[in-house]
Design a protein around this motif. Structure first.
Motif, short mmCIF file in Angstrom:
data_model
loop_
_atom_site.label_atom_id
_atom_site.label_comp_id
_atom_site.label_asym_id
_atom_site.label_seq_id
_atom_site.Cartn_x
_atom_site.Cartn_y
_atom_site.Cartn_z
N UNK A 18 16.00 -56.52 14.27
CA UNK A 18 15.66 -56.31 12.86
C UNK A 18 16.85 -56.48 11.93
N UNK A 19 18.06 -56.36 12.45
CA UNK A 19 19.25 -56.62 11.65
C UNK A 19 19.46 -58.13 11.46
N UNK A 20 18.89 -58.94 12.38
CA UNK A 20 19.07 -60.39 12.31
C UNK A 20 17.94 -61.10 11.61
N UNK A 21 16.73 -60.59 11.75
CA UNK A 21 15.55 -61.24 11.19
C UNK A 21 15.02 -60.47 9.99
N UNK A 22 14.51 -61.17 8.98
CA UNK A 22 13.94 -60.48 7.82
C UNK A 22 12.51 -60.00 8.06
N UNK A 23 11.88 -60.41 9.14
CA UNK A 23 10.49 -60.09 9.41
C UNK A 23 10.30 -58.60 9.70
N UNK A 24 9.15 -58.09 9.31
CA UNK A 24 8.77 -56.71 9.58
C UNK A 24 7.29 -56.69 9.93
N UNK A 25 6.79 -55.52 10.36
CA UNK A 25 5.39 -55.38 10.70
C UNK A 25 4.55 -55.89 9.53
N UNK A 26 3.51 -56.67 9.80
CA UNK A 26 2.96 -57.05 11.11
C UNK A 26 3.46 -58.40 11.59
N UNK A 27 4.57 -58.87 11.05
CA UNK A 27 4.99 -60.24 11.35
C UNK A 27 6.25 -60.35 12.20
N UNK A 28 6.82 -59.26 12.64
CA UNK A 28 7.96 -59.31 13.56
C UNK A 28 7.41 -59.51 14.96
N UNK A 29 7.71 -60.65 15.59
CA UNK A 29 7.07 -61.05 16.84
C UNK A 29 8.03 -61.16 18.02
N UNK A 30 9.19 -60.52 17.93
CA UNK A 30 10.13 -60.45 19.05
C UNK A 30 10.46 -58.98 19.25
N UNK A 31 10.20 -58.46 20.45
CA UNK A 31 10.45 -57.05 20.74
C UNK A 31 11.80 -56.78 21.38
#
Length: 153
Positions: A14-27
Protein backbone atom coordinates in the motif's frame (compact mmCIF):
# COMPACT_ATOMS: atom_id res chain seq x y z
CA UNK A 1 20.73 -11.04 -1.70
CA UNK A 2 18.10 -13.78 -1.58
CA UNK A 3 14.52 -13.20 -2.66
CA UNK A 4 13.26 -14.10 0.82
CA UNK A 5 14.74 -10.81 2.08
CA UNK A 6 12.36 -8.92 -0.20
CA UNK A 7 8.98 -10.21 0.98
CA UNK A 8 6.37 -7.46 1.11
CA UNK A 9 3.17 -7.53 3.12
CA UNK A 10 -0.01 -5.57 2.43
CA UNK A 11 1.16 -2.48 4.37
CA UNK A 12 4.32 -2.23 2.28
CA UNK A 13 2.38 -2.83 -0.94
CA UNK A 14 0.00 0.00 0.00
CA UNK A 15 3.00 2.32 0.35
CA UNK A 16 3.92 1.57 -3.29
CA UNK A 17 0.52 1.46 -4.98
CA UNK A 18 -2.20 4.12 -4.89
CA UNK A 19 -4.97 1.48 -5.10
CA UNK A 20 -7.28 0.82 -2.17
CA UNK A 21 -10.34 -1.33 -1.50
CA UNK A 22 -12.06 -2.54 -3.60
CA UNK A 23 -9.37 -2.16 -6.24
CA UNK A 24 -6.16 -3.25 -4.51
CA UNK A 25 -5.53 -6.67 -6.08
CA UNK A 26 -2.15 -7.73 -4.63
CA UNK A 27 -2.12 -9.17 -1.10
CA UNK A 28 1.50 -10.23 -0.64
CA UNK A 29 4.82 -10.49 -2.47
CA UNK A 30 6.46 -13.90 -2.08
CA UNK A 31 9.55 -13.56 -4.26
CA UNK A 32 11.43 -10.65 -5.78
CA UNK A 33 14.60 -10.50 -7.83
CA UNK A 34 15.40 -6.83 -8.57
CA UNK A 35 15.31 -6.16 -12.29
CA UNK A 36 14.34 -9.78 -13.07
CA UNK A 37 11.00 -11.00 -11.67
CA UNK A 38 8.36 -10.79 -8.96
CA UNK A 39 5.91 -13.36 -7.60
CA UNK A 40 2.89 -12.23 -5.60
CA UNK A 41 -0.64 -13.38 -4.89
CA UNK A 42 -4.22 -12.26 -4.53
CA UNK A 43 -6.58 -14.31 -2.36
CA UNK A 44 -9.90 -14.39 -4.18
CA UNK A 45 -12.82 -14.29 -1.75
CA UNK A 46 -16.57 -14.58 -2.25
CA UNK A 47 -16.69 -11.19 -0.51
CA UNK A 48 -15.25 -9.45 -3.60
CA UNK A 49 -17.72 -6.78 -4.76
CA UNK A 50 -17.50 -7.83 -8.43
CA UNK A 51 -18.99 -11.27 -7.71
CA UNK A 52 -22.40 -9.68 -7.05
CA UNK A 53 -22.85 -9.10 -10.76
CA UNK A 54 -20.26 -11.37 -12.41
CA UNK A 55 -22.18 -13.67 -12.42
CA UNK A 56 -25.07 -14.18 -9.98
CA UNK A 57 -25.09 -17.88 -9.08
CA UNK A 58 -21.86 -18.47 -11.04
CA UNK A 59 -19.13 -16.25 -9.56
CA UNK A 60 -16.20 -15.76 -11.96
CA UNK A 61 -13.45 -13.15 -11.54
CA UNK A 62 -13.52 -10.78 -14.53
CA UNK A 63 -10.56 -11.31 -16.85
CA UNK A 64 -9.77 -7.61 -16.92
CA UNK A 65 -9.32 -7.72 -13.13
CA UNK A 66 -6.89 -10.63 -13.45
CA UNK A 67 -4.91 -8.44 -15.86
CA UNK A 68 -5.19 -5.51 -13.45
CA UNK A 69 -3.80 -7.72 -10.66
CA UNK A 70 -0.84 -8.61 -12.90
CA UNK A 71 -0.35 -4.92 -13.72
CA UNK A 72 -0.39 -4.01 -10.03
CA UNK A 73 2.21 -6.72 -9.36
CA UNK A 74 4.19 -5.16 -12.21
CA UNK A 75 3.85 -1.79 -10.49
CA UNK A 76 5.26 -3.23 -7.28
CA UNK A 77 8.09 -4.77 -9.32
CA UNK A 78 9.00 -1.44 -10.93
CA UNK A 79 8.62 0.56 -7.71
CA UNK A 80 10.89 -1.97 -5.97
CA UNK A 81 13.45 -1.99 -8.80
CA UNK A 82 13.86 1.73 -9.55
CA UNK A 83 16.54 3.39 -7.45
CA UNK A 84 15.09 6.92 -7.47
CA UNK A 85 12.49 8.47 -5.15
CA UNK A 86 9.01 7.57 -6.43
CA UNK A 87 6.72 9.19 -3.83
CA UNK A 88 5.28 11.60 -6.43
CA UNK A 89 4.97 8.95 -9.18
CA UNK A 90 2.30 6.48 -10.28
CA UNK A 91 2.49 3.39 -12.52
CA UNK A 92 -0.01 3.47 -15.44
CA UNK A 93 -0.96 0.78 -18.01
CA UNK A 94 0.06 1.76 -21.56
CA UNK A 95 -0.60 -1.46 -23.46
CA UNK A 96 -1.55 -5.13 -23.52
CA UNK A 97 -0.48 -7.73 -26.09
CA UNK A 98 -0.93 -11.45 -26.65
CA UNK A 99 -3.44 -11.78 -23.80
CA UNK A 100 -4.96 -15.23 -23.32
CA UNK A 101 -7.47 -16.40 -20.74
CA UNK A 102 -7.14 -20.13 -20.04
CA UNK A 103 -9.38 -20.99 -17.05
CA UNK A 104 -11.89 -19.19 -14.81
CA UNK A 105 -10.88 -17.83 -11.40
CA UNK A 106 -13.48 -18.41 -8.70
CA UNK A 107 -13.94 -17.69 -4.98
CA UNK A 108 -11.47 -19.61 -2.83
CA UNK A 109 -8.68 -19.48 -5.43
CA UNK A 110 -5.25 -18.05 -4.68
CA UNK A 111 -4.30 -16.12 -7.80
CA UNK A 112 -0.53 -16.32 -8.19
CA UNK A 113 0.89 -13.33 -10.07
CA UNK A 114 4.17 -13.85 -11.89
CA UNK A 115 5.80 -10.84 -13.54
CA UNK A 116 9.01 -11.07 -15.57
CA UNK A 117 10.93 -8.04 -16.79
CA UNK A 118 11.47 -7.70 -20.54
CA UNK A 119 12.89 -4.20 -21.02
CA UNK A 120 12.41 -0.55 -20.31
CA UNK A 121 13.29 2.66 -22.06
CA UNK A 122 13.08 5.94 -20.18
CA UNK A 123 9.80 5.73 -18.22
CA UNK A 124 8.15 2.89 -20.24
CA UNK A 125 8.44 -0.66 -18.88
CA UNK A 126 7.52 -3.91 -20.66
CA UNK A 127 6.85 -7.15 -18.78
CA UNK A 128 5.44 -10.64 -19.21
CA UNK A 129 2.65 -11.59 -16.84
CA UNK A 130 1.38 -15.07 -16.02
CA UNK A 131 -1.46 -15.67 -13.55
CA UNK A 132 -1.87 -19.16 -12.10
CA UNK A 133 -4.18 -21.04 -9.76
CA UNK A 134 -2.92 -24.32 -8.27
CA UNK A 135 -0.07 -24.43 -10.81
CA UNK A 136 -2.37 -24.00 -13.83
CA UNK A 137 -2.11 -20.93 -16.05
CA UNK A 138 -5.39 -18.98 -15.95
CA UNK A 139 -4.25 -15.88 -17.88
CA UNK A 140 -1.13 -14.54 -19.51
CA UNK A 141 0.07 -11.68 -21.64
CA UNK A 142 2.58 -8.95 -22.28
CA UNK A 143 1.96 -5.56 -20.81
CA UNK A 144 3.61 -2.19 -20.78
CA UNK A 145 3.26 0.68 -18.37
CA UNK A 146 4.69 4.10 -17.70
CA UNK A 147 5.97 5.70 -14.53
CA UNK A 148 4.31 9.15 -14.54
CA UNK A 149 4.30 12.12 -12.20
CA UNK A 150 1.06 12.31 -10.22
CA UNK A 151 0.96 16.05 -10.82
CA UNK A 152 0.90 15.54 -14.60
CA UNK A 153 -2.38 13.62 -14.49
Amino acid sequence: MSSSEHLLDIRQIMQMLPHRYPFLLVDRVLEFEPGVRLKAYKNVSMNEAFFQGHFPGLPVMPGVLILEALAQAGGVFVMSTVREPLEDKVFLFTGLNKVKFRKPVVPGDRLMLNVTYEKHKMNIWRMQGVAEVDGHVVAQGEFSAAVAKKGDM
